[in-house]
Design an enzyme around this catalytic site. Structure first.
Site, PDB file in Angstrom:
ATOM      1  N   LYS A   1       9.050 -23.405   2.135  1.00  0.00           N
ATOM      2  CA  LYS A   1      10.082 -22.560   2.771  1.00  0.00           C
ATOM      3  C   LYS A   1       9.432 -21.683   3.840  1.00  0.00           C
ATOM      4  CE  LYS A   1      11.395 -18.533   0.760  1.00  0.00           C
ATOM      5  NZ  LYS A   1      11.364 -17.327   1.596  1.00  0.00           N
ATOM      6  N   ASN A   2       8.321 -21.040   3.493  1.00  0.00           N
ATOM      7  CA  ASN A   2       7.756 -20.029   4.395  1.00  0.00           C
ATOM      8  C   ASN A   2       6.967 -20.613   5.556  1.00  0.00           C
ATOM      9  OD1 ASN A   2       9.022 -18.158   2.874  1.00  0.00           O
ATOM     10  ND2 ASN A   2       7.196 -17.346   1.881  1.00  0.00           N
TER      11      ASN A   2
ATOM     12  N   ARG B   1      16.235 -12.128   6.457  1.00  0.00           N
ATOM     13  CA  ARG B   1      15.514 -11.252   7.368  1.00  0.00           C
ATOM     14  C   ARG B   1      14.473 -12.014   8.182  1.00  0.00           C
ATOM     15  NH1 ARG B   1      11.241  -9.498   6.532  1.00  0.00           N
ATOM     16  NH2 ARG B   1      11.616  -7.534   7.587  1.00  0.00           N
TER      17      ARG B   1
ATOM     18  N   CYS C   1      15.512  -5.143   1.905  1.00  0.00           N
ATOM     19  CA  CYS C   1      16.021  -6.062   0.877  1.00  0.00           C
ATOM     20  C   CYS C   1      15.561  -5.485  -0.469  1.00  0.00           C
ATOM     21  CB  CYS C   1      15.469  -7.478   1.090  1.00  0.00           C
ATOM     22  SG  CYS C   1      13.711  -7.565   0.813  1.00  0.00           S
TER      23      CYS C   1
ATOM     24  N   ARG D   1      10.937  -3.314   4.560  1.00  0.00           N
ATOM     25  CA  ARG D   1      10.625  -4.457   5.430  1.00  0.00           C
ATOM     26  C   ARG D   1      10.779  -4.121   6.915  1.00  0.00           C
ATOM     27  NH1 ARG D   1      11.427  -9.108   2.123  1.00  0.00           N
ATOM     28  NH2 ARG D   1      10.072 -10.260   3.527  1.00  0.00           N
ATOM     29  N   PRO D   2      10.172  -3.064   7.427  1.00  0.00           N
ATOM     30  CA  PRO D   2      10.297  -2.743   8.860  1.00  0.00           C
ATOM     31  C   PRO D   2       9.608  -3.802   9.726  1.00  0.00           C
ATOM     32  CG  PRO D   2       8.624  -1.381   7.856  1.00  0.00           C
ATOM     33  CD  PRO D   2       9.245  -2.147   6.749  1.00  0.00           C
ATOM     34  N   VAL D   3       9.869  -3.756  11.022  1.00  0.00           N
ATOM     35  CA  VAL D   3       9.265  -4.748  11.941  1.00  0.00           C
ATOM     36  C   VAL D   3       8.576  -4.068  13.119  1.00  0.00           C
ATOM     37  CG1 VAL D   3      10.844  -6.624  11.331  1.00  0.00           C
ATOM     38  CG2 VAL D   3      11.494  -4.989  13.141  1.00  0.00           C
TER      39      VAL D   3
ATOM     40  N   LEU E   1       5.580  -3.422  13.663  1.00  0.00           N
ATOM     41  CA  LEU E   1       4.333  -4.061  14.118  1.00  0.00           C
ATOM     42  C   LEU E   1       4.634  -5.216  15.064  1.00  0.00           C
ATOM     43  CD1 LEU E   1       2.295  -4.079  10.767  1.00  0.00           C
ATOM     44  CD2 LEU E   1       2.230  -2.393  12.616  1.00  0.00           C
TER      45      LEU E   1
ATOM     46  N   ASP F   1       3.723 -13.231  -3.757  1.00  0.00           N
ATOM     47  CA  ASP F   1       4.849 -14.097  -4.130  1.00  0.00           C
ATOM     48  C   ASP F   1       4.642 -14.778  -5.477  1.00  0.00           C
ATOM     49  OD1 ASP F   1       5.621 -15.265  -0.757  1.00  0.00           O
ATOM     50  OD2 ASP F   1       5.966 -13.375  -1.791  1.00  0.00           O
TER      51      ASP F   1
ATOM     52  N   ILE G   1       1.520  -5.032  -1.719  1.00  0.00           N
ATOM     53  CA  ILE G   1       2.135  -5.494  -0.467  1.00  0.00           C
ATOM     54  C   ILE G   1       3.531  -4.906  -0.270  1.00  0.00           C
ATOM     55  CG2 ILE G   1       2.863  -7.529   0.852  1.00  0.00           C
ATOM     56  CD1 ILE G   1      -0.159  -7.369   0.514  1.00  0.00           C
TER      57      ILE G   1
ATOM     58  N   ARG H   1      17.527 -19.697  -2.654  1.00  0.00           N
ATOM     59  CA  ARG H   1      16.942 -19.453  -1.328  1.00  0.00           C
ATOM     60  C   ARG H   1      15.582 -20.146  -1.214  1.00  0.00           C
ATOM     61  NH1 ARG H   1      17.194 -13.490   0.827  1.00  0.00           N
ATOM     62  NH2 ARG H   1      16.281 -14.729   2.481  1.00  0.00           N
TER      63      ARG H   1
HETATM   64  C1  EPZ Z   1       6.360 -13.113   4.499  1.00  0.00           C
HETATM   65  O1  EPZ Z   1       7.202 -11.971   4.644  1.00  0.00           O
HETATM   66  C2  EPZ Z   1       7.037 -14.025   3.482  1.00  0.00           C
HETATM   67  N1  EPZ Z   1       8.345 -14.449   3.973  1.00  0.00           N
HETATM   68  C3  EPZ Z   1       7.202 -13.282   2.147  1.00  0.00           C
HETATM   69  O2  EPZ Z   1       7.742 -14.212   1.215  1.00  0.00           O
HETATM   70  C4  EPZ Z   1       5.812 -12.850   1.656  1.00  0.00           C
HETATM   71  O3  EPZ Z   1       5.952 -12.116   0.464  1.00  0.00           O
HETATM   72  C5  EPZ Z   1       5.136 -11.978   2.730  1.00  0.00           C
HETATM   73  O4  EPZ Z   1       5.064 -12.727   3.979  1.00  0.00           O
HETATM   74  C6  EPZ Z   1       3.714 -11.580   2.338  1.00  0.00           C
HETATM   75  O5  EPZ Z   1       2.949 -12.708   2.075  1.00  0.00           O
HETATM   76  C7  EPZ Z   1       8.396 -15.478   4.869  1.00  0.00           C
HETATM   77  O6  EPZ Z   1       7.385 -16.040   5.273  1.00  0.00           O
HETATM   78  C8  EPZ Z   1       9.760 -15.891   5.322  1.00  0.00           C
HETATM   79  P1  EPZ Z   1       4.692  -9.180   6.130  1.00  0.00           P
HETATM   80  P2  EPZ Z   1       6.949 -10.916   5.871  1.00  0.00           P
HETATM   81  O7  EPZ Z   1       5.177  -8.972   7.516  1.00  0.00           O
HETATM   82  O8  EPZ Z   1       6.633 -11.672   7.100  1.00  0.00           O
HETATM   83  C9  EPZ Z   1       5.079  -4.454   5.807  1.00  0.00           C
HETATM   84  C10 EPZ Z   1       9.158 -14.955  -0.492  1.00  0.00           C
HETATM   85  O9  EPZ Z   1       9.336 -14.567  -1.657  1.00  0.00           O
HETATM   86  N2  EPZ Z   1       5.340  -4.527   7.260  1.00  0.00           N
HETATM   87  O10 EPZ Z   1       3.290  -9.679   5.907  1.00  0.00           O
HETATM   88  O11 EPZ Z   1       8.097  -9.985   5.892  1.00  0.00           O
HETATM   89  C11 EPZ Z   1       6.240  -5.048   5.009  1.00  0.00           C
HETATM   90  O12 EPZ Z   1       7.236  -4.074   4.819  1.00  0.00           O
HETATM   91  C12 EPZ Z   1       9.038 -13.939   0.625  1.00  0.00           C
HETATM   92  O13 EPZ Z   1       9.055 -16.162  -0.134  1.00  0.00           O
HETATM   93  C13 EPZ Z   1       5.493  -3.343   7.957  1.00  0.00           C
HETATM   94  O14 EPZ Z   1       5.409  -2.246   7.384  1.00  0.00           O
HETATM   95  O15 EPZ Z   1       5.654 -10.173   5.318  1.00  0.00           O
HETATM   96  C14 EPZ Z   1       5.578  -5.455   3.718  1.00  0.00           C
HETATM   97  O16 EPZ Z   1       5.485  -4.338   2.866  1.00  0.00           O
HETATM   98  C15 EPZ Z   1       9.192 -12.504   0.131  1.00  0.00           C
HETATM   99  N3  EPZ Z   1       5.771  -3.392   9.286  1.00  0.00           N
HETATM  100  C16 EPZ Z   1       4.182  -5.893   4.172  1.00  0.00           C
HETATM  101  O17 EPZ Z   1       3.961  -5.292   5.459  1.00  0.00           O
HETATM  102  C17 EPZ Z   1       5.893  -4.588   9.967  1.00  0.00           C
HETATM  103  O18 EPZ Z   1       6.138  -4.570  11.196  1.00  0.00           O
HETATM  104  C18 EPZ Z   1       4.056  -7.403   4.303  1.00  0.00           C
HETATM  105  O19 EPZ Z   1       4.937  -7.812   5.324  1.00  0.00           O
HETATM  106  C19 EPZ Z   1       5.739  -5.780   9.234  1.00  0.00           C
HETATM  107  C20 EPZ Z   1       5.457  -5.732   7.886  1.00  0.00           C
END
Ligand code: EPZ
Length: 442
Positions: free
Chosen positions: A22-23, A103, A127, A132-134, A136, A327, A349, A419
């Site tokens: 999926k990811n 998201r 969620c 989950r901010p963006v 970065l 995960d 995380i 999902r």
């Molecule tokens: C991806 O999410 C995966 N989703 C998640 O899988 C996985 O848990 C996560 O990576 C970590 O491995 C997909 O690939 C679709 P991150 P993502 O950006 O991209 C914080 C599942 O169960 N952060 O590495 O959202 C964020 O809030 C899902 O399959 C910021 O603060 O992960 C989180 O606490 C759940 N600011 C941490 O970093 C940002 O701009 C990790 O986020 C971006 C992220």
């Protein structure tokens, strides 16, 4: 709504084929926006999130659909797991009613800016597992010449032409690295991404982009170099197997004291999970397999998991890859609930990824929380109960607990599960689980 009804206590035995990731599939499908000409994706898992991604691509003017209806044959159906996508007339807006359900939709930001110089993406809400901010993603895209404003819950990004930049992430964000890889592929000049995420799914995206003509190097390391090109051309691409689905079935074998052979199992990317499971008493056999459709990096590959005595507890602490994957945290918590001894779980995380704990405790587990840390005291047995799924991996944890519990467990709100797991009840029933999907009118 639907639920799963599970009669626990059966040792699982047999062979399960691991579906496509999926990811990996989500960013790779969404990057079709960058490509001129048709793209064919093979081994795409049939999941709610993939259907959402295809709908989003349709809305953005890049129609995407599975090539043939999945046959009901129990055997793997390549046609039903192939998605074809092709840009027609791109549009810039990813609407809220779609983004709020997935998201990962935020991953269209980079591609739209790279292709159109304009993107209007609903800000993905938080969620169950966190805010989950963006920021970065946005900060890094600004370094490449994009400008953003927030208007009525939408991120509106504009740029003339993205240009290369030397970018260092404060945190190795998976989605942020993916958004920037896609944006940089068509930017002017070279982009360097430092402290980049090293997750295998990020590498699979980079391999796909290179197959379309991108020039990405450093794949698999924490520093990625992207030389922008003028265009990307369509190709056929095989999505990697899902390491988290594979890890979940490994846990199913362990928690039921059974033995499962997992076909197309990406064992290399599960080394931390396998190490921890061996500490807990699991035994692994990794073999070349003869079936034609099981593969990892093109090589036939299967992993057999069994238990060598009772489960022993262990400690886990989640970290970015190659650390222990967040995960798999909830699935391990289920195993630890029935292990001998006590273990600790540090979730580093996400800020709220313990939603499965109160539900496991309702089944008789003894888990105590304190901030980002959980202490799990193993108990002799779990008892079936009606439980509520809250997010994707919490749901998987409750299914695992139900498989091992005495009596009947009803896991409600399993749309969370759908999902990320393809026909999980069919796959588990085929190896001896007593599990059915039913309407849930409660
Ligand atoms: C991806 O999410 C995966 N989703 C998640 O899988 C996985 O848990 C996560 O990576 C970590 O491995 C997909 O690939 C679709 P991150 P993502 O950006 O991209 C914080 C599942 O169960 N952060 O590495 O959202 C964020 O809030 C899902 O399959 C910021 O603060 O992960 C989180 O606490 C759940 N600011 C941490 O970093 C940002 O701009 C990790 O986020 C971006 C992220």
């Amino acid at each position: 709504m639907e639920k799963l009804i599970i009669h626990g206590g059966k040792r699982l035995r047999g062979r399960i084929r691991v579906s496509g990731s999926k990811n990996a599939a989500l960013p790779i499908l969404l990057s079709a926006i960058l490509v001129d000409g048709p793209v064919r994706y093979l081994n795409v898992p049939r999941l709610r999130d993939i259907n959402t991604a295809n709908r989003l691509l349709d809305i953005l003017g890049c129609p995407a659909a599975f090539e043939a209806p999945a046959s009901d044959a129990s055997e793997y159906d390549p046609g039903g797991h192939t998605v074809r996508a092709e840009v027609q007339e791109l549009k810039p807006e990813a609407p809220y009613d779609l983004v709020k359900t997935m998201r990962a939709s935020v991953l269209v930001l980079g591609p739209l800016l790279a292709r159109l110089g304009l993107a209007k993406v609903a800000l993905p809400g938080g969620c169950a597992i966190g805010a989950r901010p963006v920021e970065l993603h946005l900060k890094a895209l600004e370094r490449m010449g994009a400008e953003f404003k927030l208007d009525s819950g939408y991120i509106i990004g504009r740029c003339k032409k993205l240009h290369g930049a030397d970018i260092s992430f404060d945190f190795p964000t998976v989605g942020g690295t993916e958004n920037l890889l896609m944006a940089a592929s068509l930017a002017d000049g070279e982009t360097i991404l430092r402290n980049a995420a090293r997750e295998p799914e990020v590498s699979d995206l980079a391999h796909f982009l290179n197959a379309c003509g991108a020039r990405i190097s450093g794949i698999g390391s924490d520093t990625l170099y992207i030389e922008g090109v003028d265009k990307l051309s369509g190709c056929s691409y095989l999505i990697m197997p899902d390491r988290i689905e594979a890890g979940t079935f490994m846990a199913a074998a362990a928690i039921t004291g059974g033995e499962l052979e997992l076909e197309s199992c990406p064992s290399e990317s599960l080394s931390k999970v396998i190490d921890k499971m061996e500490d807990m008493g699991a035994r692994f056999k990794i073999a070349e397999s003869d079936t034609d459709h099981s593969f990892v990096d093109g090589r036939p590959h299967s992993v057999t998991v069994s238990m060598d005595g009772p489960l022993k507890s262990s400690d886990i602490s989640t970290a970015p890859y190659p650390g222990f994957p967040t995960d798999m945290q909830a699935q391990f918590m289920a195993m630890m609930s029935l292990a001998r001894g006590s273990g600790t779980v540090e979730e580093n995380i996400f800020e709220n990824r313990f939603m499965h704990v109160p539900e496991l405790n309702r089944m008789g587990a003894d888990i105590r929380l304190s901030g980002s840390r959980a202490v799990v005291h193993g108990v002799k047995k779990l008892t079936g109960a009606p439980v509520m799924a809250s997010d994707l991996r919490a749901s998987a944890s409750l299914v695992l607990a139900g498989l091992a519990a005495k009596g009947e467990t009803h896991v409600q709100r399993i749309y969370h599960l759908d999902r990320g797991y393809e026909r999980i009840e069919n796959k588990l029933r085929a190896v001896g689980a007593e599990i059915v999907r039913a309407r849930d009118d409660s």
